[in-house]
Design a protein around this motif. Structure first.
Motif, PDB file in Angstrom:
ATOM      1  N   LYS A   1      -3.299 -57.133 -22.450  1.00 44.70           N
ATOM      2  CA  LYS A   1      -2.446 -57.354 -23.611  1.00 44.70           C
ATOM      3  C   LYS A   1      -1.014 -57.631 -23.156  1.00 44.70           C
ATOM      4  O   LYS A   1      -0.074 -57.514 -23.923  1.00 44.70           O
ATOM      5  CB  LYS A   1      -2.497 -56.154 -24.562  1.00 44.70           C
ATOM      6  CG  LYS A   1      -2.100 -54.834 -23.946  1.00 44.70           C
ATOM      7  CD  LYS A   1      -2.320 -53.683 -24.920  1.00 44.70           C
ATOM      8  CE  LYS A   1      -3.769 -53.499 -25.270  1.00 44.70           C
ATOM      9  NZ  LYS A   1      -4.010 -52.314 -26.114  1.00 44.70           N
TER      10      LYS A   1
ATOM     11  N   ARG B   1       1.866 -63.071 -27.383  1.00 42.82           N
ATOM     12  CA  ARG B   1       0.460 -63.155 -26.989  1.00 42.82           C
ATOM     13  C   ARG B   1      -0.192 -64.408 -27.554  1.00 42.82           C
ATOM     14  O   ARG B   1      -0.946 -65.101 -26.865  1.00 42.82           O
ATOM     15  CB  ARG B   1      -0.301 -61.904 -27.449  1.00 42.82           C
ATOM     16  CG  ARG B   1       0.017 -60.655 -26.646  1.00 42.82           C
ATOM     17  CD  ARG B   1      -0.818 -59.471 -27.091  1.00 42.82           C
ATOM     18  NE  ARG B   1       0.022 -58.317 -27.404  1.00 42.82           N
ATOM     19  CZ  ARG B   1      -0.429 -57.133 -27.774  1.00 42.82           C
ATOM     20  NH1 ARG B   1      -1.731 -56.937 -27.865  1.00 42.82           N
ATOM     21  NH2 ARG B   1       0.403 -56.139 -28.048  1.00 42.82           N
TER      22      ARG B   1
ATOM     23  N   PHE C   1      -7.741 -61.460 -24.430  1.00 42.48           N
ATOM     24  CA  PHE C   1      -6.521 -60.800 -24.866  1.00 42.48           C
ATOM     25  C   PHE C   1      -6.866 -59.768 -25.929  1.00 42.48           C
ATOM     26  O   PHE C   1      -7.643 -60.044 -26.851  1.00 42.48           O
ATOM     27  CB  PHE C   1      -5.533 -61.816 -25.456  1.00 42.48           C
ATOM     28  CG  PHE C   1      -4.719 -62.532 -24.424  1.00 42.48           C
ATOM     29  CD1 PHE C   1      -3.574 -61.954 -23.905  1.00 42.48           C
ATOM     30  CD2 PHE C   1      -5.101 -63.781 -23.976  1.00 42.48           C
ATOM     31  CE1 PHE C   1      -2.826 -62.615 -22.945  1.00 42.48           C
ATOM     32  CE2 PHE C   1      -4.365 -64.451 -23.019  1.00 42.48           C
ATOM     33  CZ  PHE C   1      -3.216 -63.865 -22.500  1.00 42.48           C
TER      34      PHE C   1
END
Length: 357
Positions: free
Chosen positions: A167, A214, A191
């Motif tokens: 992450k 992200r 992820f």
């Protein structure tokens, strides 16, 4: 109210069931320090300890996980996620699953050498190894030590498939290696993303990258052709469960090829850490979340039964399952992860490739 430890998912040490003695802080002294302008946490910088690992590849015995093998260069994780199932493993090292898990990090500096030795064994047949099955291989310390980067170099040299779970956007540093691995179909990236609410993310995962960053990196990797999937994990009923479809749409737009999920289960000392966190940050939702988590595991906060422990059981769990199925149908139809390549694996002898390789 005692002062808050900023940047920590856990605010306290929790009891280690393997220890007969435990350290108990004095909250009155901490409050006195706070009121007198002192920082009671001034000497609590994260500490790193090198451990002399004898092996590095671990067999995964759970049928609920898609990999048979995992590898963890770090024990403990500075990300500080309040719900992390890996917290319990810290108790095996005479440390606790609360604060110690976040500020006492054990480091396997010889990981790359051990991995190369593992690949040299005649008994090893190429299979995907998951980085990381327990704690994040791209946690903050990796920026300095580059152990995960050294491991990826070994995977590439031996051409053995690797799955990466993270992450942290630090993985972007290793794009050069990911690109080369992907040319041979040797890498999948997963992820972890369980909320688009930045306020919730900051409290629940205090030292992780924002959802926005992200998503941007998922797009970057996907545009390069690197297979990316997203773990919506854990889904916490009453806290982030309403975000499933929105997260799925966002990650699909960014190019992710699939989603998977888990429902929060509070095994061992994780229960103490998470419930203390929940009471501190969301006291108004405490009872609701508590009851919904329990309702997802037949009235218990934890379920260890293979086959259902990850996805729960009951009406709430079924609602979440249907949301995931709808999201896959709506946003991921026709997408799939490419198969790993097991044919290119090669052993090395004294630093040289075998003849004709």
């Amino acid at each position: 109210m005692k002062p808050e430890r900023r940047g920590r998912g856990s605010q306290d040490k929790v009891h280690n069931p393997f220890e007969s003695r435990e350290y108990i802080e004095d909250p009155e002294f901490q409050e006195w320090q706070h009121q007198n302008g002192e920082n009671p946490w001034a000497d609590e910088a994260t500490q790193y300890t090198t451990v002399n690992a004898k092996s590095i590849v671990n067999a995964v015995v759970s049928p609920d996980i898609g990999h048979k093998w995992s590898l963890n260069p770090y024990q403990g994780c500075e990300h500080g996620c309040s719900y992390c199932y890996a917290r319990n493993t810290h108790t095996y090292w005479a440390l606790d699953a609360g604060l110690d898990f976040e500020r006492q990090i054990l480091v396997k500096r010889n990981a790359a050498d051990l991995l190369a030795r593992h690949f040299e064994k005649s008994s090893w047949q190429p299979e995907a190894i998951m980085l990381s099955g327990n704690t994040d291989c791209y946690q903050p310390l990796e920026r300095k030590l580059e152990i995960t980067r050294s491991l990826l170099k070994v995977f590439l040299e031996y051409r053995n498939p690797v799955g990466i779970v993270t992450k942290n956007i630090l993985i972007e540093r290793d794009l050069d290696l990911l690109i080369e691995l992907n040319k041979l179909n040797l890498v999948h990236v997963a992820f972890s993303l369980n909320s688009l609410d930045e306020d919730l993310r900051r409290k629940m995962e205090p030292r992780t990258a924002t959802a926005k960053r992200r998503l941007a990196l998922i797009k970057k990797l996907s545009d390069l052709g690197i297979p990316v999937q997203v773990l919506i994990a854990p889904i916490i009923p009453g806290l982030n469960s309403h975000e499933v479809l929105n997260i799925a749409e966002k990650v699909a737009d960014a190019g992710a090829r699939n989603i998977s999920y888990t429902i929060l289960r509070l095994n061992g000392q994780v229960k103490d850490v998470f419930l203390a966190w929940l009471e501190k940050h969301y006291p108004d939702r405490y009872q609701k979340v508590y009851n919904l988590v329990a309702a997802s595991h037949d009235g218990q906060l934890n379920d260890s039964q293979f086959g259902r422990r990850m996805h729960g059981h009951g009406e709430m769990a079924e609602q979440i399952k249907q949301s995931i199925l709808l999201a896959r149908k709506r946003y991921f139809a026709g997408r799939e992860l490419s198969d790993y390549n097991y044919q290119s694996f090669r052993r090395m002898r004294k630093g040289q490739y075998r003849l004709f390789d």
